[in-house]
Structures are given as C-alpha cells and as structure tokens.
Motif scaffolding. Structure first.
Motif, short mmCIF file in Angstrom:
data_model
loop_
_atom_site.label_atom_id
_atom_site.label_comp_id
_atom_site.label_asym_id
_atom_site.label_seq_id
_atom_site.Cartn_x
_atom_site.Cartn_y
_atom_site.Cartn_z
N ASP A 17 0.83 -1.21 0.00
CA ASP A 17 0.00 0.00 0.00
C ASP A 17 0.86 1.26 0.00
N LEU A 18 1.95 1.23 0.77
CA LEU A 18 2.80 2.40 0.87
C LEU A 18 3.42 2.77 -0.48
N THR A 19 3.80 1.77 -1.25
CA THR A 19 4.43 2.05 -2.54
C THR A 19 3.44 2.67 -3.52
N ASP A 26 7.60 11.03 1.94
CA ASP A 26 6.81 10.40 2.99
C ASP A 26 7.19 8.94 3.16
N LEU A 27 7.58 8.31 2.06
CA LEU A 27 7.94 6.89 2.10
C LEU A 27 9.07 6.64 3.07
N VAL A 28 10.04 7.51 3.09
CA VAL A 28 11.18 7.35 3.99
C VAL A 28 10.73 7.36 5.44
N LEU A 29 9.69 8.10 5.71
CA LEU A 29 9.24 8.25 7.10
C LEU A 29 8.38 7.08 7.56
N PHE A 59 9.41 -3.76 -3.33
CA PHE A 59 10.78 -3.36 -3.00
C PHE A 59 11.49 -2.73 -4.21
N VAL A 60 11.14 -3.18 -5.42
CA VAL A 60 11.70 -2.55 -6.61
C VAL A 60 11.31 -1.07 -6.64
N HIS A 61 10.04 -0.79 -6.35
CA HIS A 61 9.57 0.59 -6.34
C HIS A 61 10.27 1.39 -5.24
N ILE A 62 10.40 0.81 -4.07
CA ILE A 62 11.03 1.53 -2.95
C ILE A 62 12.49 1.84 -3.26
N LEU A 63 13.22 0.85 -3.74
CA LEU A 63 14.63 1.07 -4.04
C LEU A 63 14.82 2.07 -5.17
N THR A 64 13.94 2.03 -6.14
CA THR A 64 14.03 2.99 -7.24
C THR A 64 13.85 4.42 -6.73
N ARG A 65 12.89 4.60 -5.82
CA ARG A 65 12.68 5.93 -5.23
C ARG A 65 13.89 6.35 -4.37
N LEU A 66 14.41 5.42 -3.61
CA LEU A 66 15.56 5.74 -2.77
C LEU A 66 16.77 6.10 -3.62
N LEU A 67 16.95 5.39 -4.74
CA LEU A 67 18.07 5.67 -5.64
C LEU A 67 18.00 7.11 -6.13
N ALA A 68 16.81 7.53 -6.56
CA ALA A 68 16.65 8.90 -7.05
C ALA A 68 16.98 9.92 -5.97
N GLU A 69 16.58 9.62 -4.73
CA GLU A 69 16.84 10.54 -3.63
C GLU A 69 18.33 10.61 -3.31
N ILE A 70 18.98 9.45 -3.25
CA ILE A 70 20.40 9.41 -2.89
C ILE A 70 21.26 10.07 -3.95
N GLU A 71 20.87 9.91 -5.22
CA GLU A 71 21.66 10.48 -6.31
C GLU A 71 21.79 11.99 -6.21
N THR A 72 20.82 12.63 -5.59
CA THR A 72 20.88 14.09 -5.47
C THR A 72 21.99 14.54 -4.53
N ALA A 87 18.50 9.55 6.47
CA ALA A 87 17.25 8.80 6.59
C ALA A 87 17.07 7.85 5.42
N CYS A 88 17.43 8.30 4.21
CA CYS A 88 17.34 7.44 3.04
C CYS A 88 18.29 6.24 3.16
N LEU A 89 19.48 6.50 3.67
CA LEU A 89 20.45 5.42 3.82
C LEU A 89 20.00 4.40 4.86
N ARG A 90 19.38 4.88 5.92
CA ARG A 90 18.86 3.95 6.94
C ARG A 90 17.79 3.04 6.35
N LEU A 91 16.88 3.64 5.57
CA LEU A 91 15.84 2.83 4.95
C LEU A 91 16.43 1.89 3.90
N THR A 92 17.40 2.37 3.14
CA THR A 92 18.08 1.52 2.16
C THR A 92 18.71 0.30 2.83
#
Length: 493
Positions: A17-19, A26-29, A59-72, A87-92
C-alpha cells in the motif's frame, strides 16, 4: 520474538500500500516500521516461505525511489542539512537487510527477487553508495554492507540469479568494492564474486579490458588480508583453472604479489600431486607449470643479487627461489609432470645457474660460498639457503630416465660441477645427498657419463671413496677405469 506467518501477510500488505500511496519523502518516514518487522519475520524459514512476488515488486519501487533521492547527494553530501540523506540510507540498509533475510536458503524468494527486477536497482544503488563521500557514522557502511550481503544470498545456489548479477555487476561493482577501504565490504564482495564465478565467467576476465585488473585486485587482497578465506578460494578454486588468466595476472603483478600468487599455485599443485585430479585440473596445472618454467628461465639470474648482503630481501630474487621450489616439487612427480623434462632450455639454464652461483661463491664470501660449519650462522635464515642443493635436485629430476638430458649435462660440463658440491655445506643443507642422487641419475644406463667420472677419478678430481658413498663402484680393466652403479634401483624424488 519472531513474527507469526499471518503477520507476514499483514506487513506485506502495508508495504504494498505504501508504494502506491506515499510520496517519495513520505515513504522514507513511514516505510521503516513494516520493513523492520518483515526483516525480523524472515529470520524464520517458515516466514520466508510466505513471501509473495508482489512484496519483491514493491521493493523494486522503494529502491528505485531511494536511488533517485540518494543520487541528489552524490556530488554534495554536505547539502544534507536536514538529515534526509541519512534517513534514506537507513531505509536503504533496512530494505537490503530484509531482502537478505528473505533469500536465505530460499530458492523461491531468490526467483521472486530476480523476476521482479530487483537486481538492477540494487546494483545501481551500490554504485551510487560507492560514489558518496564518506561521512561520520555507520549509516553508509551499513547500507552497502547489507546490499552486498543481499546479492550474496540472492545468488547462492541459484544459477539464474548468478547470471543476472554477473551481467549487471561485472566488472565495475566488483572492482569498486574489492578495492574498498571497508574490510567487511571487501569480504562480502569476495563472497559474491566467488559464488558467481564459474569456468565461463572466469574466462570473461580475459576478454574484458578490466577483467585482469579485477583478478589482480583479488591477489592484492590475499596479500593485504591473509585471513580472508574468500579471496584465497577465488584464486585456488577459479583463477588457477584458467592458465591464460594466471599468465596475464603474473605478468602485471609486482614481485611481492607474484610471491603470493606462487604460494597459492604451490598449495594448489600439492592438491593435484597428492590426490587424483580430474583431467581439467591436471591439464591446467601442466600449462601453468610450462609458463612458470619459462618465467624461471627468463629471470633466474636475478638470484645472483644475493651475492651482496644489501640485497638479501630483493623481491625479484625471492621470486626466483619460489619458482625453483615449485619446479623441484612438480618434477619430483614423474608420472604427472614428466613433460617438464622436455621444456626447451630448462636443463641448460639449471646447469648454467648452478655454475654461476658456484662461481660467485668462490669469488667472494657470500651465501653461495661453501660453509664447513653446520652451526648457527648469520646466514641461517637467508632466503637463498639451500638454493644450490635445490638446483642440483632439479637437475636430477630432469635427467631421471631421460638419456637426452643426461647427455646435455655431460656436454655442459655439469658432472664435475655437481661432484664439486658433494661436501658438507652449511649454506646448503643436504646438498651432498642431492649430489649423490643426481650423479646416480646421470650415470644410470649412460656409459658416456660413467666414462667422464672414471676420467675424473684418473685425474684425481674425484676419488673412489666419494663415489662409493654415492653407490658407484670404480673398477680397473685393461688399464682403464670403469664406473658402474652398485644398485640398479634409482627413482626421482
């Protein structure tokens, strides 16, 4: 307490549901709690079996979102004023930890993860994490360590997953983390590499421009981290099955690293010598030894650097000693390595090197000089102690049941040279025994060599007592001296 199987379904539904509903920030939180619960649940085998394909797709969706965030933050991690990167790294890290647990000895989940397409974003994130500049705390190390562990569990015992990871990770990911400053990352990367490698992929190292560089990195780990078994297993279990790769590595390594590689080759050859080896292993060992025999011939004179006390740790000379050790070991097994007797120029260079070291020992006092004392001396730990004895040993092995090599030694004036090394020498333990062994080999069914020795007796260069100790008997017939062996039994050693 581990979560019950029904809880796996509940947490899976929450993650799914979260994805669909959460924005990236918000996903990170909100995703951490259900994923942590799944991480705990997947410690139990029965819970791993309850995982569904949809969870891995989430998890594919979550990691894809995290990748975009970390790349910045890759170019400027200092811009993380609000702790968003951390926070992104902790969730990763937690996502990788959860996936790592889900794939423990579970082929079904390995397939779910691979079919969902997890490999690509996972490897992309690991690339991105490697580019991040280190910062205080263990958040970043936890993320890439768990990511590598996930890949290791994903490929364990699963050929399709191995192919998928190799396709996307070779060579850059392996090069990045084999050379990482974090020892645990190096360990986990070695684990993934070892698990992925087979004969075909090891051959890939030769065809890719960075493949040999990757192999060199593993050798350097063996030197730098001698307690890391994974690196040694990669070399002995895979690299040494590919003689062309061994040759390519050896050529590019420095001398200190060559010694490490030679030690690993020696250990592998001991296995081949002591136990029945399959044809592919023996064929590989034969080709490696052909290459090493050539290396010995090209560089063996470097050992003469040891005539100077200032060069006692010269690495090029140390390589020569190690090569000689391996040649003695393999040529002692006539059944498997008799072909080395036909190695072009090997017997000639062995006799020439014996002459040069013997001459060097007479011209000045050095490690190649004969020492009548067997007591402890300053040379007792010198790396070249026993070198001449080993050379004589090698000459004997190369001449065993080989009339052509026996004749070559005679024509090179090697027989009087070997006889000149029959006395006790503290710098060459057992040299007299190896000289006895080699003289017996040289005279076995070889009348011309026996005639040379009889002439040496007649000239006073060799005496009958010394020859008797060698198992040779001198007889006089019709005014001429003849030499014959007292026993016909003689074997290589």
């Amino acid at each position: 307490m581990a979560a019950h199987s029904q809880s796996v379904s509940e947490f899976t539904a929450q993650v799914n549901d979260l994805t669909q509903s959460c924005q990236r920030k918000d996903l990170v939180l909100v995703a951490m709690a259900p994923i942590q619960s799944l991480t705990i649940a997947f410690r139990e085998e029965q819970n791993r079996e309850k995982a569904t394909q949809s969870l891995f797709e989430s998890f594919v969706h979550i990691l894809t979102r995290l990748l975009a965030e970390i790349e910045t933050f890759t170019d400027n991690p200092d811009s993380d004023k609000n702790g968003q990167l951390e926070a992104c790294l902790r969730l990763t890290a937690e996502c990788f930890r959860c996936l790592r647990n889900a794939c423990i000895q579970c082929g079904k989940n390995q397939s779910h993860g691979r079919n969902a397409g997890l490999t690509v974003p996972a490897i992309q994130i690991l690339h991105c994490l490697h580019r991040l500049r280190p910062f205080p705390g263990d958040t970043l190390p936890a993320a890439f360590r768990c990511g590598l562990q996930f890949l290791g569990n994903l490929v364990a015992g699963n050929e399709e997953s191995k192919h998928c990871v190799w396709k996307n990770a070779f060579p850059e990911l392996f090069l990045n983390y084999l050379n990482h400053s974090d020892k645990k990352a190096v360990t986990y990367c070695c684990m993934v590499l070892f698990t992925c490698l087979n004969a075909e992929r090891t051959a890939d190292l030769l065809s890719h421009t960075k493949g040999v560089e990757l192999a060199e990195s593993v050798i350097r780990i063996c030197r730098r981290e001698p307690e890391l078994d994974w690196a040694f297993l990669i070399v002995t279990g895979q690299f040494l099955k590919c003689p062309d790769l061994v040759a390519a590595m050896y050529t590019k390594l420095n001398n200190e690293e060559r010694i490490i590689l030679l030690d690993l080759i020696s250990a592998k050859l001991s296995e081949v010598l002591e136990s029945p080896a399959d044809n592919s292993e023996l064929t590989a060992a034969v080709r490696i030894m052909q290459f090493l025999a050539d290396c010995f011939q090209e560089n063996c004179m470097a050992v003469l650097k040891f005539t100077s006390a200032t060069n006692e740790e010269d690495e090029e000379a140390l390589v020569v000693i190690r090569l000689l050790d391996i040649l003695c070991e393999t040529t002692s097994n006539h059944e498997k390595f008799s072909y080395l007797q036909d190695s072009p120029g090997l017997i000639e260079i062995a006799v020439e090197l014996l002459y040069q070291t013997h001459l060097a020992g007479k011209q000045s006092r050095n490690i190649f000089s004969t020492s009548q004392s067997l007591s402890f001396t300053r040379h007792s730990t010198h790396p070249a102690v026993g070198f001449k004895a080993h050379l004589i040993h090698l000459i004997g092995n190369l001449c065993y049941n080989n009339n052509e090599n026996q004749d070559k030694v005679r024509k090179l004036d090697g027989i009087p040279l070997i006889l000149d090394n029959c006395s006790i020498d503290g710098n060459n333990p057992f040299v007299s025994q190896w000289a006895v062994f080699t003289i017996r080999i040289l005279t076995e069914q070889n009348m011309k060599n026996q005639e040379v020795i009889s002439q040496l007796v007649h000239q006073g260069v060799a005496d009958s007592a010394m020859l008797n100790n060698m198992g040779l008997q001198v007889e006089e017939r019709d005014g001429k001296l003849y030499v014959k062996t007292q026993s016909k039994s003689s074997t290589s050693s």
